[in-house]
Enzyme design. Structure first.
Site, PDB file in Angstrom:
ATOM      1  N   CYS A   1       0.663  -1.408  -0.108  1.00 33.70           N
ATOM      2  CA  CYS A   1      -0.043   0.082   0.087  1.00 33.70           C
ATOM      3  C   CYS A   1       0.926   1.148   0.028  1.00 33.70           C
ATOM      4  CB  CYS A   1      -0.634   0.102   1.277  1.00 33.70           C
ATOM      5  SG  CYS A   1      -2.173  -1.413   1.201  1.00 33.70           S
TER       6      CYS A   1
HETATM    7  N1  LIG Z   1      -2.789  -5.871   1.609  1.00 32.57           N
HETATM    8  C1  LIG Z   1      -3.237  -5.081   2.502  1.00 32.57           C
HETATM    9  O1  LIG Z   1      -2.761  -4.592   3.306  1.00 32.57           O
HETATM   10  C2  LIG Z   1      -4.148  -4.066   1.759  1.00 32.57           C
HETATM   11  C3  LIG Z   1      -4.870  -2.963   2.309  1.00 32.57           C
HETATM   12  C4  LIG Z   1      -5.753  -2.252   1.918  1.00 32.57           C
HETATM   13  C5  LIG Z   1      -5.974  -2.099   0.557  1.00 32.57           C
HETATM   14  N2  LIG Z   1      -5.366  -3.288  -0.502  1.00 32.57           N
HETATM   15  C6  LIG Z   1      -5.536  -3.216  -1.610  1.00 32.57           C
HETATM   16  O2  LIG Z   1      -6.408  -4.320  -1.897  1.00 32.57           O
HETATM   17  C7  LIG Z   1      -6.083  -4.869  -3.271  1.00 32.57           C
HETATM   18  C8  LIG Z   1      -5.641  -6.544  -3.074  1.00 32.57           C
HETATM   19  O3  LIG Z   1      -4.605  -6.619  -2.387  1.00 32.57           O
HETATM   20  P1  LIG Z   1      -4.169  -7.851  -1.547  1.00 32.57           P
HETATM   21  O4  LIG Z   1      -3.001  -7.390  -0.684  1.00 32.57           O
HETATM   22  O5  LIG Z   1      -5.156  -8.779  -0.992  1.00 32.57           O
HETATM   23  O6  LIG Z   1      -3.672  -8.537  -2.853  1.00 32.57           O
HETATM   24  P2  LIG Z   1      -3.182 -10.275  -2.987  1.00 32.57           P
HETATM   25  O7  LIG Z   1      -2.208 -10.161  -4.025  1.00 32.57           O
HETATM   26  O8  LIG Z   1      -2.931 -10.754  -1.415  1.00 32.57           O
HETATM   27  O9  LIG Z   1      -4.461 -10.853  -3.193  1.00 32.57           O
HETATM   28  C9  LIG Z   1      -4.842 -10.719  -4.617  1.00 32.57           C
HETATM   29  C10 LIG Z   1      -5.638 -11.906  -4.991  1.00 32.57           C
HETATM   30  O10 LIG Z   1      -6.391 -11.725  -6.361  1.00 32.57           O
HETATM   31  C11 LIG Z   1      -6.174 -12.753  -7.285  1.00 32.57           C
HETATM   32  N3  LIG Z   1      -6.269 -12.459  -8.662  1.00 32.57           N
HETATM   33  C12 LIG Z   1      -5.378 -11.651  -9.491  1.00 32.57           C
HETATM   34  N4  LIG Z   1      -6.225 -11.318 -10.744  1.00 32.57           N
HETATM   35  C13 LIG Z   1      -7.408 -12.181 -10.510  1.00 32.57           C
HETATM   36  C14 LIG Z   1      -8.379 -12.352 -11.459  1.00 32.57           C
HETATM   37  N5  LIG Z   1      -8.487 -11.731 -12.566  1.00 32.57           N
HETATM   38  N6  LIG Z   1      -9.494 -13.057 -10.904  1.00 32.57           N
HETATM   39  C15 LIG Z   1      -9.531 -13.567  -9.798  1.00 32.57           C
HETATM   40  N7  LIG Z   1      -8.481 -13.577  -8.916  1.00 32.57           N
HETATM   41  C16 LIG Z   1      -7.422 -12.713  -9.266  1.00 32.57           C
HETATM   42  C17 LIG Z   1      -4.559 -13.352  -6.985  1.00 32.57           C
HETATM   43  O11 LIG Z   1      -4.458 -14.415  -7.334  1.00 32.57           O
HETATM   44  C18 LIG Z   1      -4.481 -13.066  -5.388  1.00 32.57           C
HETATM   45  O12 LIG Z   1      -4.933 -14.246  -4.711  1.00 32.57           O
HETATM   46  C19 LIG Z   1      -5.021  -4.285  -3.881  1.00 32.57           C
HETATM   47  O13 LIG Z   1      -5.666  -2.907  -4.811  1.00 32.57           O
HETATM   48  C20 LIG Z   1      -4.523  -3.670  -2.713  1.00 32.57           C
HETATM   49  O14 LIG Z   1      -3.754  -2.173  -2.705  1.00 32.57           O
HETATM   50  C21 LIG Z   1      -4.575  -4.092   0.182  1.00 32.57           C
END
Ligand SMILES: NC(=O)c1ccc[n+]([C@@H]2O[C@H](COP(=O)([O-])OP(=O)(O)OC[C@H]3O[C@@H](n4cnc5c(N)ncnc54)[C@H](O)[C@@H]3O)[C@@H](O)[C@H]2O)c1
Length: 439
Positions: A278
């Site tokens: 982030c």
């Molecule tokens: N990790 C954090 O602390 C956090 C906090 C707030 C916001 N975010 C935001 O949330 C979003 C997700 O982050 P995250 O950390 O959960 O990511 P992550 O990489 O942990 O998880 C994302 C998942 O999406 C899957 N994926 C990718 N493309 C796909 C598709 N087309 N169809 C289905 N599944 C698909 C991946 O395989 C993965 O399992 C991002 O935009 C991030 O900036 C993250």
């Protein structure tokens, strides 16, 4: 396409009655805790992920996200409230769909919306009247109405009339013991009032507090303001740390004293650099979008420069520490303590410890590391395995660098044994010794 005023009423009714089927696309750090929370609220939840191994683990009741207790996940699966699949065609049967896919940066630091676009293509392929679609992935203001909405409307259904579309930023803080998906207030902004109402109803049934805002753009901007606020303040405090070093002032003592002020000051702490998915990334989504309107975000750029210089400052401190014992980085055995990007998580994304390790390697150090959350990692084309900290201390490294202060670490043998330590987190706050070098 004829207006169907009954769409909103029936969507709201299914949400209130908990008969709505909820889909979550992307089952990572954000999506999996959210899917479990929807299941707790009584919805029938299907998780969608292109990574089939994640779907298999969920269906087997196994959690791969530290914030999701395995017992909890297994119970949701056993009770039939939660299942996962890689088969996107099942999106057709969902009443509400939450998109939680990654939003990384390209090498040029421009937004990479390819995951969002792929997920929205899958949603668009089966979009049906009355469906509620919510984007949760962090992104620049305008993504929902400029990118997602036209893709979904391409087949003739109208947003806020035939289907509902909203943005709701995820604010989860992995590893935080106090605040989680359920008790962090949820910001919700729809492309119109019906969409805001539908999304607020879904989250209202699931989390403790919902904060509706007037548009998707406001909701998108809220998240970027929050994370830019952190990035800029960390940049400020990192600069103050560099400044204090030149003036021989203990920056940690300064912050501890400053935070006794009961108003107008909020403590941020220096460290080896920004990490995670982030804070190092999101501000660039904002500066990219602002540039499209001819606006230069000076604070973001400056904070980015300072924060990304921190790993090099850490390496300079290692050089200084070794120098005090007439040694050089070149040829020294340097042990890195904590490589995940922050305390008590297993997430390595953008971890500054990796930058510190790379810079140390370039200067000829032989590296080892300890991290109970990261059993192995690839470094310079080689696989390194974590060594238990007591064993690492026994091997008498020339210097140890505390990059991430996991609570599980016991530093006593390190300090008592006289190991040279560079402490980037003030983990050895109460210890004073000529062998301890603080940031
Ligand atoms: N990790 C954090 O602390 C956090 C906090 C707030 C916001 N975010 C935001 O949330 C979003 C997700 O982050 P995250 O950390 O959960 O990511 P992550 O990489 O942990 O998880 C994302 C998942 O999406 C899957 N994926 C990718 N493309 C796909 C598709 N087309 N169809 C289905 N599944 C698909 C991946 O395989 C993965 O399992 C991002 O935009 C991030 O900036 C993250």
């Amino acid at each position: 396409m004829a207006t169907q005023p009954s769409s909103l009423a029936s969507t709201l009714e299914r949400i209130r009655a908990r008969t709505a089927r909820v889909g979550v696309i992307g089952l990572g750090y954000v999506g999996l805790p959210l899917a479990v929370e929807f299941a707790h609220a009584g919805f029938d939840v299907t998780g969608f992920d292109v990574d089939t191994s994640k779907a298999e683990q969920i269906n087997g009741g196994r959690s791969y996200i530290p914030d999701v207790a395995e017992r909890d996940l297994a119970e949701c699966v056993r009770s039939g409230k939660l299942r996962a699949t890689a088969d996107m065609s099942a999106l057709a049967t969902m009443d509400a769909i939450d998109i939680c896919v990654p939003t990384p940066l390209r090498k040029t630091k421009d937004p990479d919306l390819s995951y969002v676009v792929k997920a929205v293509e899958a949603v668009a392929a089966t979009l049906t009247r009355g469906q509620l679609i919510i984007l949760e992935s962090t992104t620049y203001p305008g993504t929902t109405d400029e990118v997602v909405q036209p893709m979904l409307e391409a087949k003739g259904l109208e947003a806020d009339v035939d289907f509902f579309l909203a943005f709701s930023p995820e604010r989860v803080d992995p590893g935080n013991q106090q605040f989680n998906t359920k008790n962090i207030p949820k910001i919700v902004g729809g492309v119109g009032p019906a969409s805001t109402e539908a999304a607020a109803a879904l989250y209202g049934a699931t989390v403790e507090h919902v904060v509706p805002v007037s548009s998707t753009r406001v909701a998108e901007m809220v998240k970027l303001l929050e994370n830019t606020f952190r990035a800029v303040n960390i940049g400020l405090v990192n600069e103050v740390a560099l400044m204090c070093h030149t003036m021989d002032i203990d920056v940690w003592e300064v912050i501890d004293a400053a935070k006794t002020k009961p108003f107008g000051f909020m403590p941020f702490y220096p460290g080896p650099g920004l990490g995670g998915h982030c804070i190092p990334i999101d501000p660039y989504y904002l500066s990219w979008k602002a540039r499209q309107t001819g606006f230069e975000c000076r604070f973001i750029e400056l904070a980015g420069q300072i924060n990304s210089s921190m790993p090099h400052f850490v390496v300079d401190r290692v050089a200084e520490a070794l120098n005090s014992q007439r040694k050089s980085i070149n040829g020294s055995r340097v042990h890195v303590i904590g490589v995940a990007y922050k305390r008590d998580v297993n997430d390595m994304r953008e971890s500054p410890a990796l930058d510190v390790m790379e810079a140390l390697s370039k200067r000829g150090a032989q590296l080892s590391y300890s991290d109970p959350y990261v059993p192995e990692l690839m470094h310079g084309g080689h696989l390194l395995r974590s060594i238990d900290l007591p064993d690492a201390v026994k091997a008498r490294p020339d210097c140890a660098v505390i990059c991430t202060d996991h609570r599980a670490f016991d530093y006593a043998p390190l300090v008592d044994g006289g190991t040279l330590v560079v402490d980037t987190r003030n983990a050895l706050k109460d210890r004073k010794a000529p062998t301890i070098f603080r940031l």
